[in-house]
Design an enzyme around this catalytic site. Structure first.
Site, PDB file in Angstrom:
ATOM      1  N   HIS A  98     -55.998  62.317  67.342  1.00  0.00           N
ATOM      2  CA  HIS A  98     -56.975  63.288  66.840  1.00  0.00           C
ATOM      3  C   HIS A  98     -57.841  63.641  68.050  1.00  0.00           C
ATOM      4  O   HIS A  98     -58.181  62.752  68.823  1.00  0.00           O
ATOM      5  CB  HIS A  98     -57.845  62.657  65.747  1.00  0.00           C
TER       6      HIS A  98
ATOM      7  N   HIS B  88     -56.558  57.542  76.447  1.00  0.00           N
ATOM      8  CA  HIS B  88     -57.671  58.387  76.888  1.00  0.00           C
ATOM      9  C   HIS B  88     -58.884  57.530  77.209  1.00  0.00           C
ATOM     10  O   HIS B  88     -59.076  56.468  76.633  1.00  0.00           O
ATOM     11  CB  HIS B  88     -58.032  59.507  75.893  1.00  0.00           C
TER      12      HIS B  88
ATOM     13  N   HIS C 128     -66.663  58.448  64.318  1.00  0.00           N
ATOM     14  CA  HIS C 128     -67.193  58.509  65.683  1.00  0.00           C
ATOM     15  C   HIS C 128     -68.711  58.684  65.643  1.00  0.00           C
ATOM     16  O   HIS C 128     -69.219  59.769  65.932  1.00  0.00           O
ATOM     17  CB  HIS C 128     -66.578  59.683  66.446  1.00  0.00           C
TER      18      HIS C 128
ATOM     19  N   GLU D  94     -58.248  53.073  70.136  1.00  0.00           N
ATOM     20  CA  GLU D  94     -58.019  53.687  68.811  1.00  0.00           C
ATOM     21  C   GLU D  94     -56.613  53.378  68.293  1.00  0.00           C
ATOM     22  O   GLU D  94     -56.368  53.392  67.093  1.00  0.00           O
ATOM     23  CB  GLU D  94     -58.211  55.214  68.889  1.00  0.00           C
TER      24      GLU D  94
HETATM   25  C1  DHB Z   1     -61.465  63.328  72.689  1.00  0.00           C
HETATM   26  C2  DHB Z   1     -60.603  62.418  72.093  1.00  0.00           C
HETATM   27  C3  DHB Z   1     -61.032  61.652  71.029  1.00  0.00           C
HETATM   28  O1  DHB Z   1     -60.251  60.728  70.392  1.00  0.00           O
HETATM   29  C4  DHB Z   1     -62.316  61.790  70.540  1.00  0.00           C
HETATM   30  O2  DHB Z   1     -62.689  61.058  69.467  1.00  0.00           O
HETATM   31  C5  DHB Z   1     -63.201  62.680  71.143  1.00  0.00           C
HETATM   32  C6  DHB Z   1     -62.765  63.444  72.222  1.00  0.00           C
HETATM   33  C7  DHB Z   1     -61.020  64.183  73.826  1.00  0.00           C
HETATM   34  O3  DHB Z   1     -59.903  64.001  74.312  1.00  0.00           O
HETATM   35  O4  DHB Z   1     -61.778  65.056  74.238  1.00  0.00           O
HETATM   36 FE    FE Z   2     -61.391  59.565  68.840  1.00  0.00          FE
END
Ligand code: DHB
Ligand code: FE
Length: 460
Positions: A187, A368, A234, A415
């Site tokens: 996501h 990420h 979040h 995550e």
């Molecule tokens: C991004 C990815 C995430 O899982 C999130 O919660 C907020 C931002 C991103 O890649 O920008």
């Molecule tokens: Fe996220």
């Protein structure tokens, strides 16, 4: 198998469980409002007008006006909430408790001074104890029941008719819910924004959305009855005051959250309170301590996976049970715990006595990192190995410690532990056949994230 409620035959006792809570939600929330002095003033000035601001049933309002605590409890009230109303009237807990017993205040106080009510004869309905007798019942309640006799009789008849038609239905013996498939997807808020602002065909986004074309057709064909959607909040509905490790949404509806740009223009999420309560009761009895959440705004963690899988419908195709996992503040749950929880969720779903096709989705990830000088970390090899292992050896994958996620997949790559909940709910983990891989997709980048996506089907 219906919910196990061994407490129904305790005389003169209402256990406040998820069903009572659902019934009494607004009555109890109204009581909570009396924690503020200005609200107490407004209520005292004009009770009826104040009550009419709350979406309570007329019966609940009448019970409040009559100050009949037994009546309020029968409509879902809980004593700790009702006590705010009592306090507004200047009543002590002893006065409130006593008022439900049919005794005078003096008699109740004397009973307590003499050691309290005895358990003998008061353990099970039908014994000869003094709690078995007629409960305190205000005249207002008696009048209400008399004037609603027909509704009550009709309710009983519909319940009987429903039970009969369920029992007569072909295949009724096999009428329990099943986990039919699991879906895994990243996501990213920017994905939601791309959809909402009509940018999906732009060169940056087109390859990403192409990876979900099959998935949208697949979901439309599968027609699940319910989706249990595992995601993380979040810092949206849960801030640092309360951090539940595992939280299940037991409400009837969940609004898209405003994360700072206004709520996404997507439909509200309809829940499935009955199945959610059943799952809660079942897994809590298996020692997984869930937090129950009736009022929950859902953020991109939940709405973006729905958008990816459903596009932009007027309404989401089926009820969705939000299942939030803390992956924001450490300690976060281990992969092993998530995998075990998934197995308990599967047992819970399969013991629900309606023939529902249920999908369990695991969302978030893949690699990420959104913070610090290491922001932007992507590890495509590790991610793809994660996908391989999620398919073929999930139990071993569940042993991977947090630190490996952080080192290899970035701080926010954690995550991915949520995917193990959905994977644990698949049939092979409980000794069934290995799932079919209906779809697999991987793409870098979406904003700061490597997007991974998998669809696994249980063999029927
Ligand atoms: C991004 C990815 C995430 O899982 C999130 O919660 C907020 C931002 C991103 O890649 O920008
Ligand atoms: Fe996220």
């Amino acid at each position: 198998m219906p919910l196990d409620k061994p407490y129904l035959d305790v005389p003169g006792t209402t256990i406040f469980d998820a069903d009572q809570s659902r019934k009494g939600y607004w009555l109890n929330q109204f009581c909570m409002s009396l924690m503020k002095a200005e609200n107490r003033e407004r209520f005292k000035a004009d009770e009826r007008t104040y009550l009419d601001d709350w979406p309570m049933t007329e019966e609940q309002k009448q019970a409040v006006l009559a100050r009949d605590l037994n009546w309020m409890m029968s409509t879902g009230g809980n004593i700790y909430f009702l006590a705010k109303l009592g306090a507004t009237d200047g009543k002590s807990f002893q006065q409130m408790a006593g008022s439900m017993t049919g005794m005078t205040e003096q008699q109740y106080r004397d009973m307590m001074l003499h050691g309290g009510r005895r358990p003998e004869g008061n353990r099970i309905v039908g014994e000869g104890g003094d709690a078995q007798g007629p409960v305190a019942h205000s005249e207002a309640w008696t009048r209400w029941e008399a004037s609603h006799q027909q509704d009550l009789a009709a309710d009983v008849m519909t319940a009987h008719a429903k039970a009969r038609s369920r029992a007569d239905a072909p295949g009724a013996a096999a009428g329990h819910a099943r986990v039919t498939a699991s879906v895994f997807t990243s996501h990213v808020p920017a994905i939601g924004a791309a959809i909402d602002h009509g940018k999906t065909a732009e060169p940056y986004w087109q390859p990403l959305f192409a990876g979900y074309e099959y998935s949208k057709r697949w979901l439309a064909e599968q027609k699940p009855d319910v989706i249990l959607l595992v995601y993380n909040d979040h810092a949206t509905s849960f801030d640092l005051r309360i951090i539940p490790t595992f939280a299940i949404g037991t409400g009837a509806e969940f609004q898209p959250a405003d994360e700072g740009y206004g709520p996404r223009p997507v439909p509200p999420v309809k829940g499935h309170p009955k199945l959610a309560s059943h799952i809660a009761q079942s897994v809590i009895q298996e020692d997984f301590d869930l937090t129950l959440v009736n009022d929950l705004a859902v953020d991109h963690g939940l709405t973006v996976p729905l958008s990816l899988m459903c596009g932009q419908p007027e309404a989401w195709p089926c009820p969705v049970i939000p299942f939030a996992v803390n992956v924001v503040q450490y300690p976060v749950p281990s992969g092993r715990r998530c995998f075990q929880l998934g197995q308990a969720i599967r047992r819970a779903i399969e013991s629900f006595d309606q023939p529902l096709k249920v999908q369990v989705w695991g969302t978030g990830g893949m690699s990420h990192q959104l913070q610090g000088p290491r922001a932007g970390l992507i590890n495509a090899d590790w991610d793809n190995r994660f996908l391989d292992r999620l398919i073929a050896e999930p139990a071993k994958l569940a042993d991977v410690p947090h630190i490996e996620y952080v080192r290899e997949a970035g701080s926010e790559g954690i995550e991915l532990v949520m995917w193990l909940i959905a994977r644990g709910a698949m049939a092979d983990v409980a000794g069934g056949a290995a799932p079919t891989v209906a779809h697999r997709f991987f793409h870098v980048p979406a904003s700061n994230t490597a997007v991974g996506h998998l669809i696994l089907e249980n063999k029927t």
